[in-house]
Scaffold this motif. Structure first.
Motif, PDB file in Angstrom:
ATOM      1  N   LEU A 166      30.318  84.989 -19.731  1.00 38.32           N
ATOM      2  CA  LEU A 166      29.381  84.344 -20.660  1.00 38.32           C
ATOM      3  C   LEU A 166      30.064  84.019 -21.987  1.00 38.32           C
ATOM      4  O   LEU A 166      29.842  82.948 -22.553  1.00 38.32           O
ATOM      5  CB  LEU A 166      28.163  85.238 -20.910  1.00 38.32           C
TER       6      LEU A 166
ATOM      7  N   ALA B 145      32.347  81.051 -21.429  1.00 35.92           N
ATOM      8  CA  ALA B 145      31.562  79.834 -21.294  1.00 35.92           C
ATOM      9  C   ALA B 145      30.998  79.417 -22.652  1.00 35.92           C
ATOM     10  O   ALA B 145      30.948  78.230 -22.975  1.00 35.92           O
ATOM     11  CB  ALA B 145      30.423  80.043 -20.295  1.00 35.92           C
ATOM     12  N   GLY B 146      30.590  80.428 -23.452  1.00 38.12           N
ATOM     13  CA  GLY B 146      30.073  80.130 -24.779  1.00 38.12           C
ATOM     14  C   GLY B 146      31.131  79.477 -25.653  1.00 38.12           C
ATOM     15  O   GLY B 146      30.856  78.495 -26.345  1.00 38.12           O
ATOM     16  N   LEU B 147      32.340  80.008 -25.602  1.00 41.64           N
ATOM     17  CA  LEU B 147      33.434  79.397 -26.368  1.00 41.64           C
ATOM     18  C   LEU B 147      33.678  77.974 -25.882  1.00 41.64           C
ATOM     19  O   LEU B 147      33.886  77.057 -26.684  1.00 41.64           O
ATOM     20  CB  LEU B 147      34.710  80.233 -26.229  1.00 41.64           C
TER      21      LEU B 147
ATOM     22  N   PHE C  25      31.470  76.043 -24.492  1.00 36.36           N
ATOM     23  CA  PHE C  25      30.310  75.255 -24.908  1.00 36.36           C
ATOM     24  C   PHE C  25      30.460  74.788 -26.355  1.00 36.36           C
ATOM     25  O   PHE C  25      30.117  73.669 -26.701  1.00 36.36           O
ATOM     26  CB  PHE C  25      29.045  76.095 -24.752  1.00 36.36           C
ATOM     27  N   LEU C  26      30.993  75.663 -27.197  1.00 37.08           N
ATOM     28  CA  LEU C  26      31.163  75.306 -28.606  1.00 37.08           C
ATOM     29  C   LEU C  26      32.407  74.452 -28.834  1.00 37.08           C
ATOM     30  O   LEU C  26      32.702  74.070 -29.954  1.00 37.08           O
ATOM     31  CB  LEU C  26      31.243  76.566 -29.464  1.00 37.08           C
TER      32      LEU C  26
ATOM     33  N   LEU D 286      35.495  75.472 -28.242  1.00 37.08           N
ATOM     34  CA  LEU D 286      36.607  76.296 -28.726  1.00 37.08           C
ATOM     35  C   LEU D 286      37.451  76.861 -27.592  1.00 37.08           C
ATOM     36  O   LEU D 286      38.522  77.390 -27.819  1.00 37.08           O
ATOM     37  CB  LEU D 286      36.069  77.452 -29.567  1.00 37.08           C
TER      38      LEU D 286
ATOM     39  N   GLY E 290      31.408  76.053 -19.126  1.00 36.71           N
ATOM     40  CA  GLY E 290      30.734  75.990 -20.424  1.00 36.71           C
ATOM     41  C   GLY E 290      30.933  74.638 -21.091  1.00 36.71           C
ATOM     42  O   GLY E 290      29.992  74.042 -21.635  1.00 36.71           O
TER      43      GLY E 290
ATOM     44  N   ILE F  77      28.711  72.040 -19.540  1.00 40.25           N
ATOM     45  CA  ILE F  77      27.325  72.097 -20.028  1.00 40.25           C
ATOM     46  C   ILE F  77      27.225  71.405 -21.377  1.00 40.25           C
ATOM     47  O   ILE F  77      26.292  70.655 -21.647  1.00 40.25           O
ATOM     48  CB  ILE F  77      26.857  73.566 -20.128  1.00 40.25           C
TER      49      ILE F  77
ATOM     50  N   ARG G 257      24.868  68.111 -22.372  1.00 40.50           N
ATOM     51  CA  ARG G 257      23.794  68.303 -23.335  1.00 40.50           C
ATOM     52  C   ARG G 257      23.248  66.967 -23.828  1.00 40.50           C
ATOM     53  O   ARG G 257      22.052  66.807 -24.030  1.00 40.50           O
ATOM     54  CB  ARG G 257      24.399  69.057 -24.515  1.00 40.50           C
TER      55      ARG G 257
ATOM     56  N   PRO H 179      23.687  82.298 -19.313  1.00 40.25           N
ATOM     57  CA  PRO H 179      24.199  81.934 -20.633  1.00 40.25           C
ATOM     58  C   PRO H 179      23.040  81.529 -21.551  1.00 40.25           C
ATOM     59  O   PRO H 179      22.184  80.740 -21.141  1.00 40.25           O
ATOM     60  CB  PRO H 179      25.098  80.724 -20.353  1.00 40.25           C
TER      61      PRO H 179
ATOM     62  N   PHE I  98      22.910  79.672 -24.154  1.00 40.69           N
ATOM     63  CA  PHE I  98      22.836  78.261 -24.529  1.00 40.69           C
ATOM     64  C   PHE I  98      22.268  77.416 -23.394  1.00 40.69           C
ATOM     65  O   PHE I  98      21.527  76.475 -23.614  1.00 40.69           O
ATOM     66  CB  PHE I  98      24.210  77.741 -24.956  1.00 40.69           C
ATOM     67  N   TRP I  99      22.582  77.813 -22.166  1.00 42.26           N
ATOM     68  CA  TRP I  99      22.073  77.089 -21.000  1.00 42.26           C
ATOM     69  C   TRP I  99      20.558  77.276 -20.881  1.00 42.26           C
ATOM     70  O   TRP I  99      19.810  76.325 -20.689  1.00 42.26           O
ATOM     71  CB  TRP I  99      22.776  77.609 -19.748  1.00 42.26           C
TER      72      TRP I  99
ATOM     73  N   LEU J 237      18.817  75.116 -23.335  1.00 45.51           N
ATOM     74  CA  LEU J 237      18.741  73.714 -22.916  1.00 45.51           C
ATOM     75  C   LEU J 237      17.665  73.515 -21.854  1.00 45.51           C
ATOM     76  O   LEU J 237      16.838  72.607 -21.944  1.00 45.51           O
ATOM     77  CB  LEU J 237      20.104  73.262 -22.354  1.00 45.51           C
TER      78      LEU J 237
ATOM     79  N   MET K  59      24.354  81.162 -30.431  1.00 45.19           N
ATOM     80  CA  MET K  59      24.284  80.147 -29.382  1.00 45.19           C
ATOM     81  C   MET K  59      22.946  79.421 -29.385  1.00 45.19           C
ATOM     82  O   MET K  59      22.879  78.203 -29.274  1.00 45.19           O
ATOM     83  CB  MET K  59      24.479  80.826 -28.018  1.00 45.19           C
TER      84      MET K  59
ATOM     85  N   THR L 272      22.533  76.906 -32.157  1.00 48.08           N
ATOM     86  CA  THR L 272      23.281  75.670 -31.936  1.00 48.08           C
ATOM     87  C   THR L 272      22.477  74.721 -31.057  1.00 48.08           C
ATOM     88  O   THR L 272      22.393  73.528 -31.319  1.00 48.08           O
ATOM     89  CB  THR L 272      24.618  75.996 -31.263  1.00 48.08           C
TER      90      THR L 272
ATOM     91  N   THR M 177      28.792  77.864 -36.493  1.00 45.41           N
ATOM     92  CA  THR M 177      29.406  76.940 -35.532  1.00 45.41           C
ATOM     93  C   THR M 177      29.806  75.625 -36.199  1.00 45.41           C
ATOM     94  O   THR M 177      30.838  75.055 -35.864  1.00 45.41           O
ATOM     95  CB  THR M 177      28.473  76.665 -34.336  1.00 45.41           C
TER      96      THR M 177
ATOM     97  N   LEU N 145      33.652  74.102 -36.319  1.00 46.77           N
ATOM     98  CA  LEU N 145      34.084  72.773 -35.891  1.00 46.77           C
ATOM     99  C   LEU N 145      34.775  72.026 -37.022  1.00 46.77           C
ATOM    100  O   LEU N 145      35.624  71.183 -36.783  1.00 46.77           O
ATOM    101  CB  LEU N 145      32.888  71.972 -35.365  1.00 46.77           C
TER     102      LEU N 145
END
Lengths: 301, 349
Positions: free
Chosen positions: A231, A234-236, A238-239, A241, A251, A254, A258, B158, B160-161, B164, B293, B296, B308, B312
Motif C-alpha cells: 500500500l 502504491a501510495g508513493l 499514486f503521488l 513519487l 499505484g 490509478i 484518476r 489503498p 486513495f483508491w 476514488l 492520501m 489528495t 503532497t 510535487l
C-alpha cells in the motif's frame, strides 16, 4: 509416497536434515488446514507466476500504444479495458506484478535482516548498547511511516529505487523490536552459556544461535507487513513519487486513471483490484502463519 | 482507616506524577529524534540543500543569502542546535510555493485535517467496537468470519483508491454526498473562520445552510478514513473481548443467570476499556497520517494536501514542516495514550 511421509513424520529423526524437513512438513500440514491461509498462498503463487511468465500471459505489450483503441471498456479482447494511450490494462496489471514483487522482495531483504541484527545485538548485549539502539528504534517506531517515507523520497528524488529505500528505512524498527524481545527470552538460557563456555565469539553466538531462533516470528511479521508495504509503495506511485511512467506500477496507473474516473471507471479501478487481492493474500497467509509458527501471539481464532 | 486511604491516595498521585515525568522526558527525547530525522532529510541527504530550499529559479543573490541564513558554513552539530532552536520558536522557514512562512500555512490548513480525522475516528469507534464485540460473542460463526474479512480489507485496500471509488459511486452516480472540497464554491468564505473547523464555525454563526453543506462534503472522506480505523479497532476489540470472555468471572456471571447482553457489555466490557483507549489513540494518530492520501483525492485543503502539493513542487521547507507537525502530533497522541494506559490500568501500577 507413504514412505516419504513416514520418513518426514518420524518421531526420532536420524539426521538434522530429516528433523528440519519433518518440522517444515508438519507446519505445512497445519497451515493447509486453514482455508484462508491457503487462499493467501494461492494468491501469492499467482502473483509469482504472473511476474515470472508475464510475457507469455499478457496478451499485449504493456508499453505499446494503440491510439485507435483508446479508453475501451472491458471486453473479450481487453479484459480490463484500455487506458488513454490504448494500452491493454490487463497486460499492464500482469507486468505490474513484477514491479510489486520486486519492491516487496527488496524491502523485505533490506529491512528484515537489518531489524533482526539490530534487535539481536540490542537484546544480547543489553546495557547501554540496548538503551541506545532501542532509543533510536523507538524514535523511528513512533514516527508515522508513510509521512516519513514521503519525506525521504522528497529528499532522495522520485523513483522506484528511492521508494524502496524510503520504505525499507521506515519498516526496520518493528523487526528490531521483535528480535530484541525474542532474544531477551533466551539470552540467559543454558545453551547460550554453554556455547559461550565453548569459546564462541559474540558474533558467532549472535549469527549462529540467536538469529535463527528469531526468524520464525520474523517471517510472520514480514508477511503481515507486506500488505502495508504494497500500500505504501502504491501510495508513493499514486503521488508520482515511486515508479515513473510508463512503468506499469499499479499505484501510478490509478493516478493516471484518476482523470477519467467519471467516464472510464475501469482505468483507475482495475489496478486497485490487483492491489487489494495481493494485499489480502499476504494478510491471509500472514494470519495463518502466525497461528502455526507463533501460537502464543495468535491462535485464539 | 482514613489515614491509610490518604497515604494510598498520595502514593497513587506520586505514581501518576512519576509516569507523567517519564512521559515528558520520553516525549521530549522522541521530539528531538524527530527533529534529527527531519534535519537529516533536509540538510544531509540533498546534494545541495540550499537549492532544495530556494528552488532552481533563484538568483545567485537569493542563493547566497539562503546559504548564509541556513548557516551551512558552520559544523553540522551547531546547525542542528540552531535548527532545534528555530523549530521551538515556530520558525519552520519559508515556503517557495505559497511564498509565506511554513508555520503560518500549517496553522491555516491543520484544522481541516483535524475536523476530518475527528469525524473519522468517531465513525471508526462507533462502528468498530460493536463490530468487534459482536464478532467475539459469535466466535467462529459466519458473522465472525465476515467481520474478520471486512477488517482485513481495511489492511489491504489503498485509501486513495477507495476514495476514488467512493467519489464515483456516492457522488457521481448516486448523488448522495457532495464532491471534493470543504464546501460548495458559493458557500466559501460565508462564515468567519474562528476555529478553522468548518462545522463548528458554521454552528457558531448559526448558519445551518453552510453547516449541512460542509457536513455533506465531509461525510464521505471521513467515512472512508473511519473505515480504516474501524478495521483496526474491530480486530483489537475482538481479541480483547475473546480474552475477557474466556475468563472465569464471566462464566460465574453466566451461571448466576445474568443476561448475555449484560455479561458482554457490562462484565466483559469493563476490563477492556483501558486497552481500548490505547487502541483508539493509536488509530486516531494513524488517521492523521492516512488523511494525506484521502485529502489528495478529495482536494481537501488540509495538511496532507499541503504536503503532497509541496512534494510535487519540491518545496523542501514546506515538506519538512508538515512532516514535523504530523510527526509531532502523532508522537504526542501515541505517548499520551501510553501514559493514560499506565495511569488508568491498576495492573500496570
Amino acid at each position: 509416497m507413504t514412505t516419504a511421509r513416514h520418513w518426514l513424520l518420524d518421531e526420532s529423526p536420524a539426521s538434522r536434515l530429516q528433523a528440519n524437513l519433518g518440522h517444515a512438513y508438519r507446519m505445512a500440514l497445519q497451515l493447509a488446514r486453514n482455508p484462508l491461509a491457503m487462499v493467501g498462498a494461492f494468491i501469492l503463487l499467482l502473483l509469482i507466476l504472473a511476474a515470472l511468465f508475464a510475457p507469455w500471459i499478457a496478451p499485449y505489450s504493456p508499453l505499446g500504444q494503440n491510439l485507435e483503441a483508446r479508453l475501451l471498456p472491458p471486453s473479450a479482447q481487453h479484459w480490463m479495458g484500455t487506458d488513454e494511450l490504448g494500452r491493454d490494462i490487463f497486460s499492464r496489471v500482469i507486468y505490474g506484478a513484477r514491479i510489486t514483487l520486486t519492491i516487496v522482495a527488496l524491502v523485505a531483504v533490506i529491512s528484515a535482516p537489518l531489524g533482526l541484527l539490530i534487535g539481536a545485538i540490542s537484546g544480547y548485549f543489553g546495557g547501554w548498547t540496548d538503551k541506545l539502539l532501542m532509543g533510536v528504534t523507538d524514535v523511528f517506531l513512533s514516527m508515522p511511516k508513510l509521512i516519513l517515507a514521503l519525506a525521504f523520497v522528497a529528499a532522495l528524488g522520485p523513483g522506484i529505487e528511492n521508494a524502496i529505500i524510503a520504505i525499507a528505512i521506515t519498516s526496520w524498527p518493528a523487526y528490531a523490536r521483535i528480535a530484541r524481545a525474542e532474544t531477551l527470552t533466551f539470552r540467559n538460557s543454558e545453551f547460550i552459556s554453554a556455547t559461550r563456555l565453548l569459546g564462541a565469539s559474540h558474533a558467532r553466538i549472535i549469527t549462529r544461535h540467536v538469529l535463527p531462533l528469531c526468524t520464525s516470528s520474523m517471517i510472520v511479521r514480514v508477511t503481515l507487513d507486506m500488505a502495508g508495504i504494497i500500500l505504501t509503495a502504491a501510495g508513493l506511485g499514486f503521488l508520482g513519487l515511486g515508479a515513473q511512467p510508463p512503468l506499469p506500477e499499479w499505484g501510478a496507473m490509478i493516478s493516471r486513471g484518476r482523470t477519467f474516473i467519471l467516464d472510464q471507471w475501469w482505468v483507475a479501478t482495475m489496478p486497485g483490484f490487483a492491489i487489494i487481492v495481493v494485499s489480502l493474500g499476504f494478510c491471509f497467509l500472514g494470519d495463518g502463519l502466525r497461528d502455526v509458527l507463533d501460537p502464543k501471539q495468535g491462535g485464539k481464532s | 482507616m482514613p489515614l491509610r486511604r490518604k497515604t494510598a491516595g498520595a502514593q497513587r498521585l506520586k505514581q501518576a506524577a512519576r509516569s507523567l515525568g517519564g512521559f515528558v522526558v520520553v516525549t521530549a527525547l522522541t521530539f528531538i529524534g524527530l527533529m534529527a530525522i527531519t534535519f537529516f532529510i533536509g540538510r544531509v541527504i540533498p546534494i545541495d540543500p540550499v537549492l532544495a530550499v530556494v528552488g532552481d529559479r533563484a538568483t545567485q543573490e537569493q542563493y547566497d543569502a539562503a546559504r548564509v541564513a541556513m548557516g551551512l558554513d558552520r559544523p553540522l552539530v551547531l546547525q542542528f542546535v540552531s535548527y532545534v532552536g528555530d523549530v521551538f520558536q515556530g520558525n519552520l522557514g519559508h515556503s517557495v510555493s505559497t511564498n509565506r512562512p511554513v508555520a503560518q500555512d500549517l496553522a491555516r490548513v491543520f484544522p481541516a485535517t483535524l475536523e476530518m480525522a475527528t469525524l473519522g475516528i468517531l465513525i471508526g469507534v462507533g462502528l468498530g467496537v460493536p463490530c468487534g464485540t459482536w464478532a467475539a460473542a459469535r466466535q467462529g460463526t459466519w458473522v465472525d468470519q465476515l467481520i474478520r474479512v471486512f477488517a482485513l480489507l481495511g489492511y489491504s485496500v489503498p485509501a486513495f483508491w477507495l476514495g476514488l471509488v467512493g467519489l464515483v459511486v456516492f457522488y457521481a452516480n448516486l448523488g448522495w454526498v457532495a464532491g471534493p472540497g470543504r464546501v460548495d464554491i458559493f458557500y466559501e468564505g460565508l462564515v468567519e473562520p474562528r476555529t478553522g473547523l468548518m462545522l463548528v464555525d458554521a454552528a457558531l454563526a448559526s448558519d445551518w445552510e453552510v453547516f449541512w453543506n460542509a457536513l455533506d462534503h465531509l461525510i464521505l472522506p471521513a467515512a472512508i478514513l473511519g473505515f480504516f480505523s474501524l478495521a483496526y479497532i474491530a480486530r483489537m476489540t475482538r481479541s480483547f473481548m475473546l480474552d475477557t470472555l474466556g475468563q472465569e468471572f464471566i462464566t460465574t456471571a453466566r451461571v448466576k443467570g445474568v443476561s448475555e447482553w449484560r455479561v458482554i457489555w457490562v462484565h466483559g466490557f469493563r476490563p477492556i476499556r483501558v486497552p481500548l483507549i490505547t487502541v483508539i489513540g493509536l488509530s486516531y494518530a494513524a488517521l492523521l497520517e492516512g488523511s494525506v492520501m484521502i485529502e489528495t483525492v478529495f482536494s481537501w485543503p488540509g495538511i496532507g494536501n499541503y504536503l503532497t502539493v509541496a512534494l510535487l513542487n519540491a518545496d523542501m521547507n514546506a515538506v519538512l514542516g508538515a512532516t514535523l507537525v504530523i510527526g509531532a502530533v502523532f508522537i504526542l497522541i501515541n505517548k499520551l495514550s501510553d501514559v493514560l494506559y499506565r495511569v488508568l490500568d491498576p495492573r500496570s501500577r
